[in-house]
Design an enzyme around this catalytic site. Structure first.
Site, PDB file in Angstrom:
ATOM      1  CG  HIS A  86      -1.948  -1.031   1.267  1.00 11.62           C
ATOM      2  ND1 HIS A  86      -3.224  -0.857   0.794  1.00 11.62           N
ATOM      3  CD2 HIS A  86      -1.878  -2.299   1.726  1.00 11.62           C
ATOM      4  CE1 HIS A  86      -3.909  -1.983   0.985  1.00 11.62           C
ATOM      5  NE2 HIS A  86      -3.104  -2.881   1.535  1.00 11.62           N
TER       6      HIS A  86
ATOM      7  CE  LYS B 114      -6.844  13.747   0.421  1.00 11.24           C
ATOM      8  NZ  LYS B 114      -6.922  12.547  -0.395  1.00 11.24           N
ATOM      9  NE  ARG B 115      -4.643   9.852  10.264  1.00 11.10           N
ATOM     10  CZ  ARG B 115      -4.253   8.929  11.137  1.00 11.10           C
ATOM     11  NH1 ARG B 115      -4.952   7.816  11.271  1.00 11.10           N
ATOM     12  NH2 ARG B 115      -3.196   9.121  11.892  1.00 11.10           N
TER      13      ARG B 115
ATOM     14  CE  LYS C 172      -2.958  10.541   3.346  1.00  9.35           C
ATOM     15  NZ  LYS C 172      -3.540   9.691   2.284  1.00  9.35           N
TER      16      LYS C 172
ATOM     17  CB  THR D 185     -10.327   4.540  -1.173  1.00  8.99           C
ATOM     18  OG1 THR D 185      -9.805   4.850   0.125  1.00  8.99           O
ATOM     19  CG2 THR D 185      -9.659   3.301  -1.714  1.00  8.99           C
TER      20      THR D 185
ATOM     21  CE  LYS E  50     -14.214   5.453   0.659  1.00 11.87           C
ATOM     22  NZ  LYS E  50     -13.393   5.417   1.892  1.00 11.87           N
TER      23      LYS E  50
HETATM   24  C1  26Q Z   1       3.035   0.679  10.688  1.00  7.96           C
HETATM   25  C2  26Q Z   1       3.885   0.361  11.745  1.00  7.96           C
HETATM   26  C3  26Q Z   1       3.589   0.756  13.038  1.00  7.96           C
HETATM   27  C4  26Q Z   1       2.417   1.453  13.267  1.00  7.96           C
HETATM   28  C5  26Q Z   1       1.570   1.753  12.217  1.00  7.96           C
HETATM   29  C6  26Q Z   1       1.877   1.372  10.934  1.00  7.96           C
HETATM   30  C7  26Q Z   1       0.964   1.721   9.815  1.00  7.96           C
HETATM   31  C8  26Q Z   1      -0.390   1.862  10.045  1.00  7.96           C
HETATM   32  C9  26Q Z   1      -1.253   2.184   9.019  1.00  7.96           C
HETATM   33  C10 26Q Z   1       1.425   1.897   8.530  1.00  7.96           C
HETATM   34  C11 26Q Z   1       0.566   2.223   7.508  1.00  7.96           C
HETATM   35  C12 26Q Z   1      -0.787   2.361   7.737  1.00  7.96           C
HETATM   36  C13 26Q Z   1      -1.773   2.721   6.718  1.00  7.96           C
HETATM   37  C14 26Q Z   1      -1.512   2.906   5.454  1.00  7.96           C
HETATM   38  C15 26Q Z   1      -2.555   3.287   4.513  1.00  7.96           C
HETATM   39  O1  26Q Z   1      -3.688   3.551   4.894  1.00  7.96           O
HETATM   40  N1  26Q Z   1      -2.248   3.338   3.217  1.00  7.96           N
HETATM   41  C16 26Q Z   1      -3.229   3.715   2.225  1.00  7.96           C
HETATM   42  O2  26Q Z   1      -3.854   2.536   1.739  1.00  7.96           O
HETATM   43  C17 26Q Z   1      -4.935   2.849   0.892  1.00  7.96           C
HETATM   44  C18 26Q Z   1      -5.611   1.548   0.507  1.00  7.96           C
HETATM   45  O3  26Q Z   1      -4.819   0.838  -0.396  1.00  7.96           O
HETATM   46  C19 26Q Z   1      -4.469   3.623  -0.315  1.00  7.96           C
HETATM   47  O4  26Q Z   1      -5.592   4.017  -1.056  1.00  7.96           O
HETATM   48  C20 26Q Z   1      -3.679   4.863   0.113  1.00  7.96           C
HETATM   49  O5  26Q Z   1      -3.118   5.496  -1.023  1.00  7.96           O
HETATM   50  C21 26Q Z   1      -2.590   4.479   1.085  1.00  7.96           C
HETATM   51  O6  26Q Z   1      -1.934   5.626   1.588  1.00  7.96           O
END
Ligand code: 26Q
Length: 819
Positions: free
Chosen positions: A358, A546-547, A552, A654, A658
């Protein structure tokens, strides 16, 4: 479509009975939360029969099943979606009306299940909805965090994090399954011995352990009888200890195990796209993975004796690297418990596991120090070491003497275990989440792997469920569409293209924009109630939700607002359709610059919103606590969708889909799935600007660009940036935004100034906004574009995405469930 056998009268009396049974109250005495619970249990009752029927059908037919392994499931609320999927939404709405109750108020009683951060977690939730709707056997496997994503409060413009106690009133939809509890072992050491046949055996001794207790949540398909299961794991200590009977050592151990259990599932890590390397996070990962893999193996063995054929019946999809320890855990079980040799176990594991990537951002890649990993999971570490040893041999055979290849591809290098490398080496499939993202993986980030094993790589462009993000979120538009083209779009979103011929029709354009207006009024009410800001529903709603993350580029957006404001001050008669810039999103609690960006947005809003001289031409709103439930209101009300990430950085996005589905026009870069959105809707119905991914990557390889040159040569940009440090937006503390200023202009440590090319893209972005302004003035043109966005959104259904996973990776068959 299954016809509805919904019995209105029976349902109504079940609500009344439930209020009595659960709370010893009559409907008149019960409060809204209690009535919500009563309705939820009545809905669950309908689902339970289908759940049992699904279970029976799966038992009988023994189909291949996918286990979607994910640290995050961002489910949001369940009641509305469940009422829709049992095809009884309107009937229940009527029943509640007869009882003098408003269905929206009841739905608002439900806390969001916010067991996720953002895109990755919400994608998992959309996939579960699609899997059940398409009748595929599937489990979601995750963690039952006691506290989900923190609640965001804005105080004096700053983000404050508050705990999300989502389980405080219980969860009516979950079912505790203590009979399926399993033991999870941590720490200790590995002892090996030879068994009676001389075979080497491994046991772990002196470990600490916790019990994993599953809670099952029903996931119902739309208009069918399929009810799959989301299984989330809670942790409990092995024994609740008895003070008298423990000697000192056991007492210590018992306390430690209590604490271990409590800590593991306490809270979701609130980081998005950022790796922190915390031991507790690895504990969480192994905890839910070991429980899920053990369960899958036990279930398989209940029906089959040849464990070598496990992959014929089971697929594990690893949602990013967070669950990749599943690879080593499956190897361990197959070898140590099932007696397979390495090659046999490797075959099974490889055919079972598939990995979704991702992100390409290096700060998000999980790497665990050997020291930490091997102490917590000693046997698992041995297996990872062996995976690495064998793979490094392969690299050496293929690229003799090429140390670079080993450095890049080895699973263990420089004292660290690289989880992505393990997932790629061990699994049979590696997929990106949008076309451009997959290309970048193949040509840049994972180039060496792609050259060595091209057959593993594939693309699965993300999607979203139209059941939640149109049918539930935007009932006015949903009804209008169904009136025009029928309701097949609910389960086959490509049908939306039948709306295309309507896009040129003036009457339909008016109706479409009238619906948009009503949705804007609904959001205005929400903003008034929650933020106490007055917003004009006839202004353009320009939305970025978004986050918060530097890539971003919420900063680009707010800097542009500051620029527009300066222009308006200079020329109050400037030709400009009134705009409301709406922001929303959470910043990771430790992400300083992201939190400061929230403060900047709020300060800019404060000044501009209170400046009477600009005639309400600009408003800036930061919506507190952006989450799945208010997202549904926001998407429906948007005119403009801000998708402005630095090209190459957003794997897919995503939210962009929407917005499109709800008839918003994208202003965006050629990044992630935006590329495919433009492909579907046509260039003339989106506003694209800025550097391409290729350009960004080229600059990055050259070590960046000189943002000072832009600062020196562009007076308007210089004015805006200077306002960050002269107290214009923070008179009480002129230095407040210095770090943001520095991030754009100063080299810091090893990182370039303006890492995300904000100044480089600024002029192009400003021009794109002028184009939006021009487009909106031609109301027929705008309405047509907006409608075409909805009409062309068919590709972005998660139903399409799931069919591709099934066809290329999981190879599942549909199962018809009969009641
Ligand atoms: C990793 C290690 C320790 C703590 C947290 C994490 C962690 C947590 C969440 C690392 C990454 C995430 C989330 C990533 C994420 O949401 N990525 C998004 O995924 C979407 C679905 O595929 C994409 O549409 C987005 O582009 C992408 O940013």
């Amino acid at each position: 479509m299954a016809e509805s056998t919904f019995d209105k009268k029976a349902f109504k009396s079940e609500i009344v009975d439930n209020v009595k049974l659960l709370f010893r109250k009559t409907i008149e005495e019960a409060d809204n939360q209690q009535i919500f619970q009563a309705v939820a249990y009545a809905v669950k009752d309908i689902m339970i029969d289908k759940w049992m029927a699904t279970h029976k059908a799966y038992e009988l037919q023994d189909p291949k099943t996918v286990y979607y392994m994910s640290m995050e499931f961002l489910m949001g609320r369940a009641l509305g979606n469940n009422m829709i999927n049992i095809m009884a939404y309107d009937e229940i709405k009527e029943i509640l009306n007869e009882l003098g109750l408003d269905i929206n108020v009841m739905e608002d009683q439900e806390p969001d299940a916010a067991l996720g951060n953002g895109g990755l977690g919400r994608l998992a939730a959309c996939f579960l909805d699609s899997l059940a709707t398409l009748k595929y056997p599937a489990y979601g496997c995750g963690i039952r965090y006691r506290y989900g994503m923190f609640k965001q409060e804005i105080k004096d413009g700053y983000q404050i994090e508050a705990p999300d106690n989502w389980l405080k009133n219980g969860n009516p939809f979950e079912l505790k399954r203590p009979e399926y509890a399993t033991e999870i072992k941590f720490g200790g050491y590995v002892r090996s011995y030879n068994d009676e046949f001389g075979k080497e055996k491994f046991v772990i001794e002196n470990y600490r352990s916790v019990m994993a207790i599953p809670y099952d949540i029903p996931i119902i398909g739309y208009g069918n009888n399929t009810v799959n299961t989301l299984r989330i794991w809670d942790a409990e200590a092995i024994q609740t200890f008895n003070l008298d009977s423990f000697d000192k050592g056991d007492y210590q151990k018992a306390i430690e195990e209590q604490n271990l259990a409590r800590n593991i599932v306490e809270v979701l890590y609130p980081n998005d796209n950022h790796y922190a390397g915390k031991e507790l996070r690895l504990k969480q990962q192994y905890f839910f993975i070991s429980a899920s893999v053990q369960t899958a193996v036990a279930k398989y063995k209940g029906k089959h004796d040849d464990i070598k054929k496990f992959a014929d019946k089971v697929a594990f999809q690893l949602n990013d690297t967070h669950p990749t320890v599943a690879i080593a855990e499956l190897m361990r079980i197959l070898m140590d418990e099932e007696g397979l040799n390495w090659n046999e176990a490797w075959d099974v594991t490889s055919n079972t596991c598939a990995y979704t990537n991702h992100t390409i951002m290096s700060e998000a890649l999980e790497k665990w120090p050997i020291e930490l990993f091997s102490k917590l999971l000693p046997r698992i570490y041995q297996i990872v070491e062996e995976i690495n040893r064998r793979f490094v041999e392969e690299i050496k055979a293929k690229y003799p003497g090429n140390q670079e290849k080993i450095k890049k591809m080895a699973v263990i290098y420089d004292g660290q275990i690289k989880m992505a490398n393990m997932a790629i080496v061990a699994g049979h499939s590696v997929n990106g989440v949008a076309k451009l993202h997959t290309q970048i993986l193949e040509k840049q980030e994972l180039k060496d792997f792609y050259e060595m094993m091209p057959e593993k790589f594939n693309n699965k462009t993300n999607g979203i469920t139209q059941r939640r993000f149109l049918l539930h979120a935007n009932p006015l538009l949903a009804t209008w569409i169904t009136d025009k083209i029928g309701d097949e779009w609910i389960t086959n979103l490509e049908h939306l293209k039948k709306l295309k011929p309507y896009a040129d029709d003036l009457t339909f354009q008016k109706e479409f924009m009238q619906i948009k207006y009503q949705n804007k009024v609904r959001l205005v009410k929400y903003i008034k109630e929650h933020n106490n800001i007055d917003v004009d529903p006839s202004s353009i709603f320009d939305v970025q939700v978004k986050r918060l993350h530097e890539y971003k580029r919420q900063l680009l957006n707010i800097l542009h607002v500051m620029y527009l404001y300066n222009k308006l001050k200079q020329n109050p008669d400037m030709d400009m359709v009134p705009r409301t810039f709406i922001f929303g999103g959470k910043a990771a609690a430790g992400y300083r610059i992201a939190k400061l960006t929230i403060k900047l947005i709020n300060n800019v809003g404060n000044l501009i919103n209170n400046d009477k001289s600009i005639n309400n031409k600009i408003k800036v709103v930061f919506i507190e606590e952006y989450c799945v439930s208010n997202a549904e209101l926001i998407f429906a009300a948007a005119d403009v969708s801000e998708q402005i990430s630095t090209a190459s950085k957003e794997a897919s996005g995503t939210g962009n889909m929407k917005f499109m589905l709800n008839g918003a026009i994208t202003i965006g870069t050629m990044d992630g799935a935006n590329v495919e959105i433009v492909e579907e809707v046509g260039q003339e119905n989106a506003v694209i600007f800025g550097m391409s991914a290729e350009e960004v990557i080229r600059y990055e390889n050259q070590g960046g660009y000189d943002s000072m040159e832009i600062f020196n040569n562009d007076e308007e940009i210089r004015t805006v940036l200077t306002q960050l440090i002269n107290g214009f937006y923070s008179p009480e503390n002129p230095e407040l935004f210095r770090d943001i200023y520095n991030s754009l202009l100063n080299y810091k440590c090893s990182s370039r100034a303006d890492t995300y090319f904000i100044l480089k893209d600024f002029r192009a972005y400003a021009q794109a906004h002028e184009k939006i302004n021009e487009m909106y003035k031609d109301s027929a043109r705008w309405a047509k574009s907006a409608m075409l966005n909805t009409a062309c959104a068919g590709k972005f259904s998660s139903d399409r995405t799931i069919e591709e996973y099934v066809r290329d990776i999981w190879k599942l068959e549909k199962v018809e469930v009969k009641l």
